[in-house]
Design a protein around this motif. Structure first.
Motif, PDB file in Angstrom:
ATOM      1  N   SER A 622       0.828  -1.204   0.000  1.00  0.00           N
ATOM      2  CA  SER A 622       0.000   0.000   0.000  1.00  0.00           C
ATOM      3  C   SER A 622       0.858   1.247   0.000  1.00  0.00           C
ATOM      4  O   SER A 622       1.971   1.264   0.540  1.00  0.00           O
ATOM      5  N   TYR A 623       0.337   2.274  -0.636  1.00  0.00           N
ATOM      6  CA  TYR A 623       0.896   3.624  -0.571  1.00  0.00           C
ATOM      7  C   TYR A 623      -0.194   4.520  -0.012  1.00  0.00           C
ATOM      8  O   TYR A 623      -1.334   4.506  -0.489  1.00  0.00           O
ATOM      9  N   SER A 624       0.138   5.307   1.008  1.00  0.00           N
ATOM     10  CA  SER A 624      -0.870   6.110   1.697  1.00  0.00           C
ATOM     11  C   SER A 624      -0.399   7.539   1.872  1.00  0.00           C
ATOM     12  O   SER A 624       0.691   7.787   2.393  1.00  0.00           O
ATOM     13  N   GLN A 625      -1.231   8.467   1.451  1.00  0.00           N
ATOM     14  CA  GLN A 625      -1.032   9.885   1.751  1.00  0.00           C
ATOM     15  C   GLN A 625      -2.177  10.314   2.657  1.00  0.00           C
ATOM     16  O   GLN A 625      -3.344  10.226   2.297  1.00  0.00           O
ATOM     17  N   ALA A 626      -1.832  10.768   3.878  1.00  0.00           N
ATOM     18  CA  ALA A 626      -2.832  11.201   4.861  1.00  0.00           C
ATOM     19  C   ALA A 626      -2.361  12.538   5.419  1.00  0.00           C
ATOM     20  O   ALA A 626      -1.427  12.579   6.227  1.00  0.00           O
ATOM     21  N   VAL A 627      -2.987  13.636   5.017  1.00  0.00           N
ATOM     22  CA  VAL A 627      -2.468  14.970   5.312  1.00  0.00           C
ATOM     23  C   VAL A 627      -3.593  15.933   5.674  1.00  0.00           C
ATOM     24  O   VAL A 627      -4.766  15.700   5.362  1.00  0.00           O
ATOM     25  N   PHE A 628      -3.217  17.024   6.337  1.00  0.00           N
ATOM     26  CA  PHE A 628      -4.123  18.141   6.553  1.00  0.00           C
ATOM     27  C   PHE A 628      -4.072  19.076   5.350  1.00  0.00           C
ATOM     28  O   PHE A 628      -3.029  19.231   4.704  1.00  0.00           O
ATOM     29  N   ASP A 629      -5.177  19.748   5.078  1.00  0.00           N
ATOM     30  CA  ASP A 629      -5.245  20.662   3.945  1.00  0.00           C
ATOM     31  C   ASP A 629      -4.806  22.077   4.296  1.00  0.00           C
ATOM     32  O   ASP A 629      -4.548  22.888   3.396  1.00  0.00           O
ATOM     33  N   GLY A 644      -0.230  19.693   4.176  1.00  0.00           N
ATOM     34  CA  GLY A 644       0.442  18.792   3.257  1.00  0.00           C
ATOM     35  C   GLY A 644       1.403  17.813   3.888  1.00  0.00           C
ATOM     36  O   GLY A 644       2.023  17.014   3.173  1.00  0.00           O
ATOM     37  N   LYS A 645       1.522  17.819   5.239  1.00  0.00           N
ATOM     38  CA  LYS A 645       2.446  16.914   5.904  1.00  0.00           C
ATOM     39  C   LYS A 645       1.732  15.647   6.359  1.00  0.00           C
ATOM     40  O   LYS A 645       0.609  15.697   6.860  1.00  0.00           O
ATOM     41  N   GLN A 646       2.414  14.536   6.203  1.00  0.00           N
ATOM     42  CA  GLN A 646       1.850  13.238   6.561  1.00  0.00           C
ATOM     43  C   GLN A 646       1.512  13.187   8.043  1.00  0.00           C
ATOM     44  O   GLN A 646       2.231  13.731   8.888  1.00  0.00           O
ATOM     45  N   PHE A 647       0.365  12.540   8.377  1.00  0.00           N
ATOM     46  CA  PHE A 647      -0.017  12.368   9.769  1.00  0.00           C
ATOM     47  C   PHE A 647       1.100  11.651  10.538  1.00  0.00           C
ATOM     48  O   PHE A 647       1.835  10.842   9.963  1.00  0.00           O
ATOM     49  N   PRO A 648       1.213  11.904  11.847  1.00  0.00           N
ATOM     50  CA  PRO A 648       2.233  11.202  12.646  1.00  0.00           C
ATOM     51  C   PRO A 648       2.018   9.689  12.634  1.00  0.00           C
ATOM     52  O   PRO A 648       0.896   9.205  12.472  1.00  0.00           O
ATOM     53  N   ASP A 649       3.119   8.966  12.805  1.00  0.00           N
ATOM     54  CA  ASP A 649       3.094   7.503  12.915  1.00  0.00           C
ATOM     55  C   ASP A 649       2.405   6.851  11.718  1.00  0.00           C
ATOM     56  O   ASP A 649       1.803   5.787  11.835  1.00  0.00           O
ATOM     57  N   THR A 650       2.510   7.499  10.550  1.00  0.00           N
ATOM     58  CA  THR A 650       1.832   7.005   9.351  1.00  0.00           C
ATOM     59  C   THR A 650       2.834   6.859   8.213  1.00  0.00           C
ATOM     60  O   THR A 650       3.216   7.853   7.580  1.00  0.00           O
ATOM     61  N   PRO A 651       3.310   5.666   7.922  1.00  0.00           N
ATOM     62  CA  PRO A 651       4.229   5.481   6.795  1.00  0.00           C
ATOM     63  C   PRO A 651       3.494   5.637   5.470  1.00  0.00           C
ATOM     64  O   PRO A 651       2.302   5.321   5.365  1.00  0.00           O
ATOM     65  N   ARG A 652       4.211   6.121   4.480  1.00  0.00           N
ATOM     66  CA  ARG A 652       3.609   6.182   3.146  1.00  0.00           C
ATOM     67  C   ARG A 652       3.609   4.798   2.486  1.00  0.00           C
ATOM     68  O   ARG A 652       2.675   4.459   1.758  1.00  0.00           O
ATOM     69  N   TRP A 653       4.644   4.004   2.736  1.00  0.00           N
ATOM     70  CA  TRP A 653       4.754   2.703   2.083  1.00  0.00           C
ATOM     71  C   TRP A 653       4.713   1.578   3.120  1.00  0.00           C
ATOM     72  O   TRP A 653       5.362   1.653   4.149  1.00  0.00           O
ATOM     73  N   MET A 654       3.939   0.561   2.827  1.00  0.00           N
ATOM     74  CA  MET A 654       3.927  -0.670   3.614  1.00  0.00           C
ATOM     75  C   MET A 654       3.779  -1.844   2.660  1.00  0.00           C
ATOM     76  O   MET A 654       3.102  -1.735   1.626  1.00  0.00           O
ATOM     77  N   ALA A 655       4.393  -2.972   3.020  1.00  0.00           N
ATOM     78  CA  ALA A 655       4.284  -4.152   2.167  1.00  0.00           C
ATOM     79  C   ALA A 655       4.613  -5.394   2.976  1.00  0.00           C
ATOM     80  O   ALA A 655       5.331  -5.331   3.980  1.00  0.00           O
ATOM     81  N   ASN A 656       4.072  -6.515   2.547  1.00  0.00           N
ATOM     82  CA  ASN A 656       4.480  -7.802   3.102  1.00  0.00           C
ATOM     83  C   ASN A 656       4.382  -8.861   2.022  1.00  0.00           C
ATOM     84  O   ASN A 656       3.557  -8.763   1.102  1.00  0.00           O
ATOM     85  N   VAL A 657       5.242  -9.835   2.116  1.00  0.00           N
ATOM     86  CA  VAL A 657       5.223 -10.958   1.189  1.00  0.00           C
ATOM     87  C   VAL A 657       5.435 -12.229   1.998  1.00  0.00           C
ATOM     88  O   VAL A 657       6.249 -12.264   2.924  1.00  0.00           O
TER      89      VAL A 657
END
Length: 755
Positions: A622-629, A644-657
């Motif tokens: 997943s790729y996630s952008q979570a920001v205030f306007d 425009g800054k990412q919420f705290p404790d929120t990575p933009r990239w996550m993955a598992n295989v």
């Protein structure tokens, strides 16, 4: 010999995370019009394996489902924790403070984000669609149901369908599905042991069908205990559940009672400087003995004990094959307290006696080619959420000393002494319809949401002694301040289009509005401290409460191919009235308000493939952008540059295989997880780099007549990675941030007998 190694004497352990979780589609639609479902998508060749996280085809919206085998992969060794059971799904960040998922985190942040959004006032989730403990700072339902008592879990993301269970759903909708008594006589016994003196014993027993009314009984019980992996202390939990079901003609009914007793020491939060230097502070815990000048850090002054119980009753009446009436009701109670050091030689006790109850009813039918469904639900909560009873002790070498406060000082005695004069009530009324036109299926509906905020009274605390909460209220000199809860209403529309392009390819578009929690922190952080002469201001502040909402859209495809599938999803959500701490110049105060705007945007991918009959591969990304306007004004002369800054404790990239091999009773496998870098606050003061974790598992299964014996050995965090698992922070930080390291490499073994 260290505690870690002495614990490992119980079992020689090597590998972790084996049986690929199996995620199955629902048996039918959310509406009863089974004939209105899309044509079945068939794989033209090969045998398709069960993947770990498959998008449900029988439920509207973006819903992932995990069955019993899937819970065995993602679930915690402690045997409860539904957060861990969905931790491998796309868009989900969920972490535990200990290797076994045994720890209960006191407060509103329970450690899970979905697409960058967290539920801040209690646990995210329902049980069989019932909201046992949604706004609640205690353990809640998260440790109440053993894995053996569940048939699966599901998580809805993006626009949530109106009939999807739960009160607040802006952070997704997680549901634990009860495994009611089985038709066949049988059961399961398991024993687990691992490092840090971990052990867990669990039993499930089913009577099978008895008598002409198909009467069935089931019992589930467990006991689990572990040392803390850093610092002194223990975590212990005992659970019991008894369930019964029966069928009388067209009526199916089910009841259960469940109880959990939890007693544990807390994990110590690190400071920012310590969190950036895990080489020296990764194993830092509370003090084993009281230390002069910092008695609040003694481990026995940082503990919690709670007893939770719930009763659930359900019934379905089948008027015909197409028309079904379902009714559910529940009662939930949680009582106990937590102790935690908050300042030099000061320890806070948070007393909790939380009660909730509710009922729901839904009617499904079919009118011509149109499937119809309507329903109603009522949930009534008694706070805390916000806190209603807190008191401060002086920590000494010989114990906690009650200071009989002669003023309303927050340094001693009662710090919060509130009474609920009207409960927190939430009602939902919804209607849905669906129809099939060739390859296109259209489902639409609306949810009418009604929330009556709680009414609260704060009492004078000066001179009140160390009494029970009720007796302390009686001993108070009178009311300090009180507020009456208002009622808010929201219309939450929803629609989905599904189209089968071919037998192998299906597309979907869903749009809808979700609802989130109001800023209840306003009571404890501001209103309760106002004087009696400020009653009007208190009520005005309480009247600013309103639910967060978001307008969301999901676009997705599902590709089915021989022995595998691929499911990408794009999403966007505009957030309105998000809870933040901002400055109100008309009152000259900074307090929690639901006024901020933001947005979510991202992409998710779930997939699986079995190249051989003995090998299956699976994964999620997943790729996630979570920001205030916009930037936020948090004080008279302070503006936070958060736009425009990412919420705290929120990575933009996550993955598992993950991979699994199984042959002739043997099995082995593992999951490799990656979590990208993230920041600790809304202005990005400290950055924590990404990390990769590897879990492994191996085992063997024997068939002895009708009895199956399975032995497994596991290693969690096999690479022994040092990392910060949880950052205890709101989306806009207004207080102290707590940093919690993830557990080191941990080995365990499990023996299971099914009969």
């Amino acid at each position: 010999m260290s505690r870690r190694r002495s614990a490992s004497q119980a079992v020689p352990l090597i590998l972790a995370l084996s049986t690929a979780p199996h995620v199955q589609a629902a048996d039918g639609d959310s509406t009863p019009a089974a004939s209105a479902a899309l044509p079945t998508i068939e794989v033209p060749a090969g045998t398709q394996p069960k993947p770990p996280a498959r998008l449900a085809t029988g439920r509207p919206g973006t819903v992932y489902e995990v069955d019993e085998d899937g819970m065995a992969l993602y679930g915690s060794a402690g045997g409860t924790q539904p957060y861990s059971m969905v931790s491998g799904l796309p868009g989900v960040k969920a972490a535990s403070l200990d290797p076994y998922g045994m720890t209960s985190r006191i407060g509103g942040n329970k450690g899970m984000r979905v697409r960058g959004v967290a539920a801040w006032h209690g646990a995210n989730g329902t049980v069989d669609g019932l909201t046992l403990s949604n706004v609640n700072p205690g353990p809640g339902y998260l440790h109440l149901f053993d894995e053996e008592a569940l048939g699966g879990v599901s998580l809805a993301q993006g626009p949530i369908a109106p009939d999807r269970p739960g009160i607040f759903n802006s952070a997704g909708s997680l549901d634990s599905e009860i495994l009611w008594p089985k038709a066949q006589l049988g059961g399961q016994i398991s024993a687990s042991g691992g490092e840090y003196n971990f052990h867990r014993y669990a039993l499930r027993a089913d009577t099978g069908s008895m008598g002409e009314h198909d009467t069935r009984l089931a019992f589930v019980g467990s006991t689990a205990e572990s040392d803390l992996w850093r610092g002194p202390g223990k975590s212990k939990r005992d659970n019991m559940l008894l369930a019964m079901s029966q069928q009388i003609g067209a009526l199916d009914w089910r009841v259960l009672g469940v109880q959990s007793r939890l007693n544990q020491n807390n994990y110590r939060a690190l400071t920012a400087a310590q969190a950036k230097d895990l080489k020296h502070y990764n194993n830092l815990g509370y003090d084993a003995t009281p230390t002069s000048g910092s008695y609040q850090n003694y481990y026995d002054y940082n503990r919690q004990a709670f007893t939770d119980y719930a009763f659930i009753a359900e019934a379905d009446y089948h008027f015909s094959a197409d028309t079904v009436l379902g009714v559910k009701a529940f009662q939930f109670n949680e009582s106990g307290s937590s102790f935690d050091g908050t300042a030099t030689n000061r320890v806070r006790q948070w007393l909790i006696d939380h009660d909730s109850r509710g009922l729901s009813a839904d009617l499904s039918t079919k009118l011509g080619e149109v499937g119809l469904k309507t329903g109603y639900a009522l949930t009534s909560l008694e706070p805390p959420g916000p806190p209603t009873a807190q008191r401060m002790y002086t920590a000494t070498a010989s114990g906690l000393v009650w200071a009989n406060a002669t003023s309303s000082s927050t340094n001693q005695g009662w710090t919060t002494l509130s009474e609920v004069t009207h409960r927190h009530d939430i009602q939902t009324l919804y209607g849905m319809a669906d129809r099939q036109w060739g390859q296109l299926k259209v489902t639409a509906g609306v949810r009418y949401f009604i929330e009556r905020f709680p009414s609260l009274t704060e009492y004078q605390k000066a001179g009140v002694g160390e009494l029970s909460t009720d007796d302390a209220i009686d001993a108070s000199s009178g009311v300090r301040v009180s507020v009456e809860g208002q009622t808010v209403r929201k219309w939450l529309p929803w629609m989905e289009l599904r189209y089968a392009f071919t037998q192998e390819v299906e597309g979907r578009v869903a749009v809808g509005r979700n609802v989130g929690t109001p800023s209840f922190d306003l009571w404890n952080s501001n209103i309760k401290s106002l004087a009696s002469s400020q009653q009007a201001r208190a009520q005005a502040l309480w009247n600013t409460l309103k639910p967060e909402t978001d307008d969301a859209i999901d676009l997705g495809l599902t590709f089915n191919f021989p022995n595998g599938y691929l499911a990408p999803t794009l999403y966007y959500a505009a957030i309105h009235d998000k809870s933040v701490t901002v400055y109100d110049e008309t009152l000259g105060l900074s307090y929690g308000q639901n006024i901020a705007d933001g947005h979510l945007a991202g992409a998710e991918l779930a997939w699986s493939w079995s190249p051989l009959n003995t090998v299956s591969l699976f994964g999620a990304a997943s790729y996630s952008q979570a920001v205030f306007d916009d930037d936020l004004r948090t004080a008279a002369s302070t503006t936070l540059a958060v736009k425009g800054k990412q919420f705290p404790d929120t990575p933009r990239w996550m993955a598992n295989v993950g991979a699994q091999w199984q042959s002739q009773g043997w099995q082995a496998g593992g999951v490799l997880r990656y979590l990208g870098g993230r920041y600790d606050d809304s202005v990005h003061t400290n950055h924590f780099g990404g990390y990769t974790l590897l879990d492994l598992k191996a085992g063997h299964q024997w068939q002895l007549g009708r009895t199956t014996v399975k032995a497994e050995v596991s290693v969690l965090n096999a690479l022994d990675k040092r990392y910060i698992a949880v950052i205890d922070v709101g989306d806009v930080q207004s207080g102290t941030i707590g940093y919690y390291p993830g557990a080191p490499r941990t080995a365990l073994a499990t023996l299971t007998i099914q009969y």
